[in-house]
Write a protein that holds these residues in place. Structure first.
Motif, PDB file in Angstrom:
ATOM      1  N   VAL A   1       0.839  -1.200   0.000  1.00  0.00           N
ATOM      2  CA  VAL A   1       0.000   0.000   0.000  1.00  0.00           C
ATOM      3  C   VAL A   1       0.873   1.249   0.000  1.00  0.00           C
ATOM      4  N   VAL A   2       1.911   1.245   0.830  1.00  0.00           N
ATOM      5  CA  VAL A   2       2.833   2.388   0.885  1.00  0.00           C
ATOM      6  C   VAL A   2       3.524   2.575  -0.463  1.00  0.00           C
TER       7      VAL A   2
ATOM      8  N   PHE B   1       4.606   5.619  -5.258  1.00  0.00           N
ATOM      9  CA  PHE B   1       4.809   5.644  -6.708  1.00  0.00           C
ATOM     10  C   PHE B   1       3.921   6.715  -7.338  1.00  0.00           C
ATOM     11  N   PHE B   2       2.667   6.781  -6.891  1.00  0.00           N
ATOM     12  CA  PHE B   2       1.761   7.806  -7.409  1.00  0.00           C
ATOM     13  C   PHE B   2       2.285   9.199  -7.083  1.00  0.00           C
ATOM     14  N   VAL B   3       2.747   9.385  -5.846  1.00  0.00           N
ATOM     15  CA  VAL B   3       3.293  10.683  -5.434  1.00  0.00           C
ATOM     16  C   VAL B   3       4.515  11.042  -6.273  1.00  0.00           C
ATOM     17  N   ALA B   4       5.363  10.059  -6.567  1.00  0.00           N
ATOM     18  CA  ALA B   4       6.564  10.312  -7.371  1.00  0.00           C
ATOM     19  C   ALA B   4       6.203  10.767  -8.776  1.00  0.00           C
ATOM     20  N   VAL B   5       5.179  10.137  -9.365  1.00  0.00           N
ATOM     21  CA  VAL B   5       4.754  10.500 -10.726  1.00  0.00           C
ATOM     22  C   VAL B   5       4.212  11.924 -10.756  1.00  0.00           C
ATOM     23  N   TRP B   6       3.456  12.298  -9.705  1.00  0.00           N
ATOM     24  CA  TRP B   6       2.823  13.620  -9.652  1.00  0.00           C
ATOM     25  C   TRP B   6       3.464  14.489  -8.568  1.00  0.00           C
ATOM     26  N   PHE B   7       4.788  14.367  -8.437  1.00  0.00           N
ATOM     27  CA  PHE B   7       5.497  15.057  -7.370  1.00  0.00           C
ATOM     28  C   PHE B   7       5.367  16.577  -7.473  1.00  0.00           C
TER      29      PHE B   7
ATOM     30  N   ASP C   1      -7.516  11.421  -1.030  1.00  0.00           N
ATOM     31  CA  ASP C   1      -7.641  11.798  -2.437  1.00  0.00           C
ATOM     32  C   ASP C   1      -7.613  10.586  -3.365  1.00  0.00           C
ATOM     33  N   GLY C   2      -7.315   9.394  -2.810  1.00  0.00           N
ATOM     34  CA  GLY C   2      -7.333   8.178  -3.630  1.00  0.00           C
ATOM     35  C   GLY C   2      -6.155   8.039  -4.562  1.00  0.00           C
ATOM     36  N   GLY C   3      -5.065   8.743  -4.268  1.00  0.00           N
ATOM     37  CA  GLY C   3      -3.894   8.704  -5.152  1.00  0.00           C
ATOM     38  C   GLY C   3      -3.011   7.497  -4.905  1.00  0.00           C
ATOM     39  N   PHE C   4      -3.340   6.387  -5.550  1.00  0.00           N
ATOM     40  CA  PHE C   4      -2.554   5.158  -5.442  1.00  0.00           C
ATOM     41  C   PHE C   4      -2.350   4.568  -6.832  1.00  0.00           C
ATOM     42  N   ASN C   5      -1.191   3.953  -7.049  1.00  0.00           N
ATOM     43  CA  ASN C   5      -0.946   3.218  -8.277  1.00  0.00           C
ATOM     44  C   ASN C   5      -0.998   1.738  -7.935  1.00  0.00           C
ATOM     45  N   VAL C   6      -2.117   1.100  -8.265  1.00  0.00           N
ATOM     46  CA  VAL C   6      -2.352  -0.288  -7.862  1.00  0.00           C
ATOM     47  C   VAL C   6      -1.304  -1.229  -8.460  1.00  0.00           C
TER      48      VAL C   6
ATOM     49  N   ALA D   1      -3.105  16.467  -7.784  1.00  0.00           N
ATOM     50  CA  ALA D   1      -2.461  15.322  -8.422  1.00  0.00           C
ATOM     51  C   ALA D   1      -3.482  14.333  -8.980  1.00  0.00           C
ATOM     52  N   THR D   2      -4.513  14.002  -8.183  1.00  0.00           N
ATOM     53  CA  THR D   2      -5.497  13.029  -8.673  1.00  0.00           C
ATOM     54  C   THR D   2      -6.303  13.597  -9.830  1.00  0.00           C
ATOM     55  N   LEU D   3      -6.573  14.903  -9.812  1.00  0.00           N
ATOM     56  CA  LEU D   3      -7.274  15.522 -10.934  1.00  0.00           C
ATOM     57  C   LEU D   3      -6.407  15.470 -12.187  1.00  0.00           C
ATOM     58  N   ALA D   4      -5.128  15.803 -12.050  1.00  0.00           N
ATOM     59  CA  ALA D   4      -4.222  15.759 -13.198  1.00  0.00           C
ATOM     60  C   ALA D   4      -4.116  14.345 -13.754  1.00  0.00           C
TER      61      ALA D   4
END
Length: 268
Positions: A52-53, A58-64, A79-84, A257-260
């Motif tokens: 989960v972390v 990974f999502f945060v890194a992409v949309w840093f 915000d649901g910002g996860f890369n499954v 980030a999640t919107l982008a």
């Protein structure tokens, strides 16, 4: 229907199916470990937590760039910002590593991992199928500037972002500046804001504060459109292709980030 709700709580169908897949995997791993008289609970929970972390980071890194503007938002997982996919890869890598370190754990961890992968391969198309039932309503609506129109006409042949909101809804108020800014920057997309206020004056006052064009706001005082979109809570944002095909749904408040990320999916 893209989400389920219980009182004030709501969960996306895809998130619910992911949780079910994880529970099935944990159950199989525990059964196999019980038969072999091996303790595997702590290991499996560590793998899930680290996965989960990893999915979040990974999502945060992409949309840093977006998260860096407000660093504390990295911790706000609402915000649901996860890369499954990143989470699954990390989990599988951990299973392989722990199995190599402790051969006794190989059987239960492998059984649990295979169960998850099989269940997830079935759950993904199931979630897409359920979400795909949310068709763009082919009804006449009234905008805040008094015009009778349809969502198809409002889209003007472009991909369409539909945001359901109300002025009394705190997450709606927080995310609205992001949506207004995105509307200005993405001329190749159309944004429509479906208002769920009981008081039109309150809604118009807030819209004017946000400098939101009244021609892009649709009134839904009887919540009929909300039901048609399958929304259970506010805010809910739906993303449609120019052909009216539902591409994605976001339940709850958006971050920059999640919107982008969601808008990027529309442009592929």
């Amino acid at each position: 229907m893209s989400s389920l709700s219980l009182g004030i709580f709501s969960i996306k169908i895809s998130q619910l199916l992911l949780a079910i897949c994880l529970l099935a995997a944990l159950a199989i791993a525990l059964v196999v470990s019980w038969r072999k008289k091996i303790k595997v609970t702590d290991t499996t929970m560590q793998i899930v937590l680290i996965s989960v972390v990893a999915a979040r980071m990974f999502f945060v890194a992409v949309w840093f760039e977006q998260y860096w503007k407000t660093p504390l938002s990295i911790l706000d997982i609402r915000d649901g910002g996860f890369n499954v996919i990143a989470g699954i890869v990390a989990g599988c890598a951990l299973v392989a590593w722990r199995g190599w370190q402790q051969p006794a754990l190989r059987a239960p961890l492998t059984a649990g991992t295979l169960t998850f992968l099989l269940a997830w391969s079935i759950a993904v198309p199931a979630a897409d199928s359920i979400a795909g039932e949310v068709a763009l309503p082919a009804v006449t609506v009234k905008t805040f500037d008094g015009k009778l129109t349809t969502f198809k006409e409002l889209a003007h042949g472009k991909p369409l972002v539909v945001n359901l909101w109300a002025s009394w809804c705190p997450p709606c108020r927080r995310e609205m500046p992001l949506l207004v800014d995105a509307q200005k920057r993405n001329k190749d997309l159309t944004f429509v804001f479906v208002n769920e206020d009981n008081d039109p004056d309150e809604a118009l006052f807030f819209a004017n504060q946000m400098k939101l064009a009244t021609k892009s706001i649709v009134a839904d005082y009887d919540f009929g459109l909300m039901q048609m979109f399958g929304a259970r809570v506010l805010p809910t944002t739906l993303y449609y292709s120019k052909n009216g095909e539902l591409l994605a749904t976001h339940v709850g408040g958006l971050s920059e980030a999640t919107l982008a990320s969601d808008l990027q999916k529309m442009k592929k």
